[in-house]
Design a protein around this motif. Structure first.
Motif, PDB file in Angstrom:
ATOM      1  N   ALA A 232     -23.402 -30.407  14.242  1.00 52.00           N
ATOM      2  CA  ALA A 232     -22.076 -30.364  14.853  1.00 52.00           C
ATOM      3  C   ALA A 232     -21.852 -29.134  15.726  1.00 52.00           C
ATOM      4  CB  ALA A 232     -21.006 -30.427  13.759  1.00 52.00           C
ATOM      5  N   VAL A 233     -22.414 -27.994  15.353  1.00 50.49           N
ATOM      6  CA  VAL A 233     -22.212 -26.784  16.158  1.00 50.49           C
ATOM      7  C   VAL A 233     -22.720 -27.005  17.581  1.00 50.49           C
ATOM      8  CG1 VAL A 233     -22.904 -24.376  16.455  1.00 50.49           C
ATOM      9  CG2 VAL A 233     -22.200 -25.190  14.214  1.00 50.49           C
ATOM     10  N   ILE A 234     -23.882 -27.642  17.701  1.00 49.75           N
ATOM     11  CA  ILE A 234     -24.448 -27.893  19.026  1.00 49.75           C
ATOM     12  C   ILE A 234     -23.572 -28.888  19.797  1.00 49.75           C
ATOM     13  CG2 ILE A 234     -26.448 -28.792  20.277  1.00 49.75           C
ATOM     14  CD1 ILE A 234     -28.200 -27.843  17.964  1.00 49.75           C
ATOM     15  N   GLY A 235     -23.172 -29.966  19.135  1.00 48.11           N
ATOM     16  CA  GLY A 235     -22.361 -30.983  19.794  1.00 48.11           C
ATOM     17  C   GLY A 235     -21.010 -30.459  20.247  1.00 48.11           C
ATOM     18  N   TYR A 236     -20.335 -29.727  19.363  1.00 49.03           N
ATOM     19  CA  TYR A 236     -19.026 -29.178  19.719  1.00 49.03           C
ATOM     20  C   TYR A 236     -19.143 -28.132  20.828  1.00 49.03           C
ATOM     21  CZ  TYR A 236     -17.039 -31.301  15.460  1.00 49.03           C
ATOM     22  OH  TYR A 236     -16.615 -32.176  14.488  1.00 49.03           O
ATOM     23  N   ALA A 237     -20.176 -27.291  20.743  1.00 46.68           N
ATOM     24  CA  ALA A 237     -20.360 -26.250  21.758  1.00 46.68           C
ATOM     25  C   ALA A 237     -20.542 -26.870  23.141  1.00 46.68           C
ATOM     26  CB  ALA A 237     -21.555 -25.371  21.400  1.00 46.68           C
ATOM     27  N   GLN A 238     -21.301 -27.953  23.194  1.00 44.10           N
ATOM     28  CA  GLN A 238     -21.516 -28.630  24.481  1.00 44.10           C
ATOM     29  C   GLN A 238     -20.188 -29.145  25.049  1.00 44.10           C
ATOM     30  OE1 GLN A 238     -24.400 -31.805  24.366  1.00 44.10           O
ATOM     31  NE2 GLN A 238     -23.742 -32.631  26.330  1.00 44.10           N
ATOM     32  N   ARG A 239     -19.359 -29.737  24.195  1.00 46.53           N
ATOM     33  CA  ARG A 239     -18.080 -30.262  24.659  1.00 46.53           C
ATOM     34  C   ARG A 239     -17.144 -29.137  25.108  1.00 46.53           C
ATOM     35  NH1 ARG A 239     -19.194 -35.140  26.289  1.00 46.53           N
ATOM     36  NH2 ARG A 239     -19.461 -36.716  24.652  1.00 46.53           N
ATOM     37  N   CYS A 240     -17.181 -28.011  24.420  1.00 50.14           N
ATOM     38  CA  CYS A 240     -16.351 -26.875  24.831  1.00 50.14           C
ATOM     39  C   CYS A 240     -16.772 -26.374  26.209  1.00 50.14           C
ATOM     40  CB  CYS A 240     -16.465 -25.747  23.810  1.00 50.14           C
ATOM     41  SG  CYS A 240     -15.672 -26.086  22.218  1.00 50.14           S
ATOM     42  N   ARG A 241     -18.066 -26.302  26.443  1.00 54.71           N
ATOM     43  CA  ARG A 241     -18.571 -25.881  27.752  1.00 54.71           C
ATOM     44  C   ARG A 241     -18.161 -26.873  28.836  1.00 54.71           C
ATOM     45  NH1 ARG A 241     -19.389 -20.565  27.660  1.00 54.71           N
ATOM     46  NH2 ARG A 241     -21.351 -19.869  26.711  1.00 54.71           N
ATOM     47  N   GLU A 242     -18.210 -28.152  28.507  1.00 56.75           N
ATOM     48  CA  GLU A 242     -17.806 -29.164  29.487  1.00 56.75           C
ATOM     49  C   GLU A 242     -16.316 -29.050  29.815  1.00 56.75           C
ATOM     50  OE1 GLU A 242     -18.881 -32.800  27.652  1.00 56.75           O
ATOM     51  OE2 GLU A 242     -21.039 -32.583  28.006  1.00 56.75           O
ATOM     52  N   ALA A 243     -15.510 -28.740  28.802  1.00 55.58           N
ATOM     53  CA  ALA A 243     -14.061 -28.666  29.002  1.00 55.58           C
ATOM     54  C   ALA A 243     -13.666 -27.439  29.814  1.00 55.58           C
ATOM     55  CB  ALA A 243     -13.346 -28.661  27.653  1.00 55.58           C
ATOM     56  N   HIS A 244     -14.186 -26.265  29.414  1.00 55.38           N
ATOM     57  CA  HIS A 244     -13.839 -25.012  30.101  1.00 55.38           C
ATOM     58  C   HIS A 244     -15.056 -24.092  30.040  1.00 55.38           C
ATOM     59  CE1 HIS A 244      -9.629 -26.184  30.336  1.00 55.38           C
ATOM     60  NE2 HIS A 244      -9.678 -26.513  29.056  1.00 55.38           N
ATOM     61  N   ALA A 245     -15.929 -24.246  30.995  1.00 52.81           N
ATOM     62  CA  ALA A 245     -17.216 -23.543  30.978  1.00 52.81           C
ATOM     63  C   ALA A 245     -17.074 -22.042  31.112  1.00 52.81           C
ATOM     64  CB  ALA A 245     -18.108 -24.082  32.097  1.00 52.81           C
TER      65      ALA A 245
END
Length: 559
Positions: A136-149
């Motif tokens: 989950a850490v990897i998946g959530y981190a990717q989404r956070c970067r996509e939202a506000h890099a």
């Protein structure tokens, strides 16, 4: 590594947003932010657990701590990871994203040891499974970067903490890179991260770029190695060879040639005199230990074991050195562990204004993990057992951090007065281990210099205080609180310590056990116990003898 000296956890000047006051619950939606009068969040915490505003859950503990420092903290709990828009729900955080898989490693949470998908999730409403992604850490981190890099990304929690260096991944049966590399996070906070996360928040609020925050204890980051003296980890901990298991049916000539042979194939002493010359130890402030690289530990099991041992050797906050491990063309840097919290800091942390119930948006759903702990009290952190199969010491540290008697009794009264459904029974007074409350090295200087991975193996250290008197006194005062019928102890018992204080076993057997006491001898044979760094079965037999005797004295038939 010249890491910053620790600052008292609650000594910072509050951030300006403190004027908004305390939120009944940390907001999880834009509508809740509007009710609080917020136009934005300073920090958004993303977690794989349902939001429960209780100190047993990491997102609430860190969230309320940051709130006490004046920051506006929002929580995205179990966001729909396959829907990018869910990571826009609270807008853009002003300071940073904080990402965690939750109270459990997401892979352990989802799969059994047979690698079969579990049918439930104890940290989800009604135990529903599948509400968080694998790793989950990897998946959530990717989404956070996509939202506000452009927003700094900080990862933490047990999943990130235990994956801070190259690590064996049971689910894929291979060695994986540090999770820092896979998430492209700016910082990783490991262990109990209160000191680190507060320092990070205040520095970012003061305008310090995240790329310049590199000296905080309990953090890890990717950086080039400049102006530091490298110490090869193999220079003070030589990796052994992994030999094939000797064939017990081999013929005599083959056995004599074996490395462990005492025959002609045995190593000989050629009589050469080895001259020892003292070497000046490198300055700790400007030196770092170079561990075998990700590529090396992936290819060589002996080097993997060596790297794991180095991580454990450098776990004492009093003398640990910075570590660095190469991953391809970059270095993963691991600062020394955080300084443990003092008793006043522990008290203030656990006395923050928790609602002690799940967020209202979960309605009447039952969250199994909350149902299990809602009437329990954490009295300590850490474990100095150092068992080879356990991650508690690696994550929480081996220095015991205890709350005061007054703070613990106050929380019991809060449960009595505020927690719905309380009938008079406290389900647990404990922590990682039930009976390490206030146990510590007799000499702080010795403790700071110690390099042993365990205080109780192969035997209890002479420098370890084992007096259970303060714990017995706490139990007696707790069960005397009006409105409290029973105080149970459900945390694991370290029975080799318990037999040093028979009065604690007597108190446990006669007042805090409900007919059955579950303990884990782990094994009955010496060889497996030695490999696990656990006490021999004799300690268990002595504990059982005392437990049975005191149960009989109270007229109780207990097992």
């Amino acid at each position: 590594m010249n890491a910053t000296a620790p600052r008292a956890l609650f000594s910072y000047r509050p951030y300006w947003a403190q004027r908004y006051g305390i939120a009944p619950f940390l907001p999880t939606t834009r509508a809740e932010m509007d009710e609080l009068g917020w136009d934005s969040c300073d920090i958004i915490l993303v977690t794989g657990d349902a939001y429960i505003d209780h100190p047993s859950f990491g997102m609430a503990l860190i969230g309320r701590l940051l709130e006490s420092h004046g920051f506006r903290v929002g929580i995205l709990d179990q966001p729909a990871f396959h829907e990018p828009d869910s990571f826009h729900a609270l807008g853009r955080p002003n300071l940073f994203w904080g990402v965690t898989a939750g109270n459990m490693d997401s892979m352990v949470n989802r799969y059994t040891s047979d690698k079969k998908v579990r049918s439930d999730d104890a940290y989800s409403p009604d135990g529903k499974a599948g509400l968080r992604p694998d790793r989950a850490v990897i998946g959530y981190a990717q989404r956070c970067r996509e939202a506000h890099a452009d927003v700094p990304l900080v990862i933490g929690g047990i999943e990130a903490s235990l994956r801070r260096i190259a690590h064996y991944d049971y689910w894929s049966d291979k060695v994986r890179r540090s999770v820092l590399i896979d998430t492209r996070a700016d910082l990783l906070v490991y262990g109990n991260a209160e000191r680190a996360i507060v320092e990070i928040a205040h520095r970012l609020a003061a305008g310090t770029p995240i790329t310049e925050i590199r000296d905080i204890r309990g953090t890890s980051h990717v950086r080039p190695l400049r102006e530091f003296v490298e110490i090869d980890s193999t220079s003070f901990d030589t990796p052994g060879r992994i030999e094939p298991i000797a064939d017990p049916y081999a013929m005599s000539p083959e056995r004599e040639a074996a490395p462990c042979s005492t025959g002609e194939g045995a190593p000989t002493d050629d009589g050469t005199l080895v001259k020892l010359r003292p070497r000046k130890a490198p300055d700790r402030a400007t030196s770092v230990i170079r561990m075998p690289s990700f590529e090396q530990v992936s290819a060589d099991p002996a080097l993997y074991a060596h790297a794991s041992r180095i991580l454990h050797l450098e776990s004492n906050p009093g003398n640990a050195r910075a570590l660095v491990q190469r991953h391809g063309k970059v270095d993963v840097w691991i600062n020394p562990p955080p300084i443990p919290l003092t008793t006043p800091e522990m008290d203030a942390l656990y006395e923050l204004p928790f609602a002690r119930i799940p967020h209202p948006r979960h309605g009447g759903a039952k969250i199994p993990a909350y149902e299990m702990i809602k009437f329990s009290v954490t009295i300590l952190r850490g474990c100095f057992g150092g068992c080879s199969f356990c991650s508690i010491t690696e994550h929480e540290g081996r220095v015991i951090q205890s709350r005061s008697e007054k703070s613990i009794l106050g929380e019991i009264e809060q449960i009595r007065d505020r927690t719905p459904g309380f009938t008079g029974n406290i389900s647990d007074l404990g922590g990682p281990t039930a009976n390490m409350y206030r146990l510590a090295c007799k000499d702080r200087a010795i403790e700071a210099a110690c390099r042993k991975p365990s205080c109780v193996y192969p035997d209890i250290c002479d420098n370890l205080g084992t007096d259970h008197g303060p714990l017995v006194a706490l139990y007696k005062k707790a069960r005397a609180i009006p409105g409290v019928k029973r105080i149970f102890v459900a945390s694991g018992v370290r029975y080799d310590l318990a037999v040093r204080s028979p009065e604690w076993i007597k108190e446990l057997a006669q007042h805090h056990t409900g007919g059955y006491l579950k303990i884990a001898p782990e094994h009955t044979e010496d060889s497996p116990l030695k490999h696990m760094m656990k006490p021999g079965i004799g300690a268990y037999d002595r504990f059982k003898e005392l437990f049975d005797r005191y149960s009989a004295e109270a007229g109780k038939e207990q097992y």
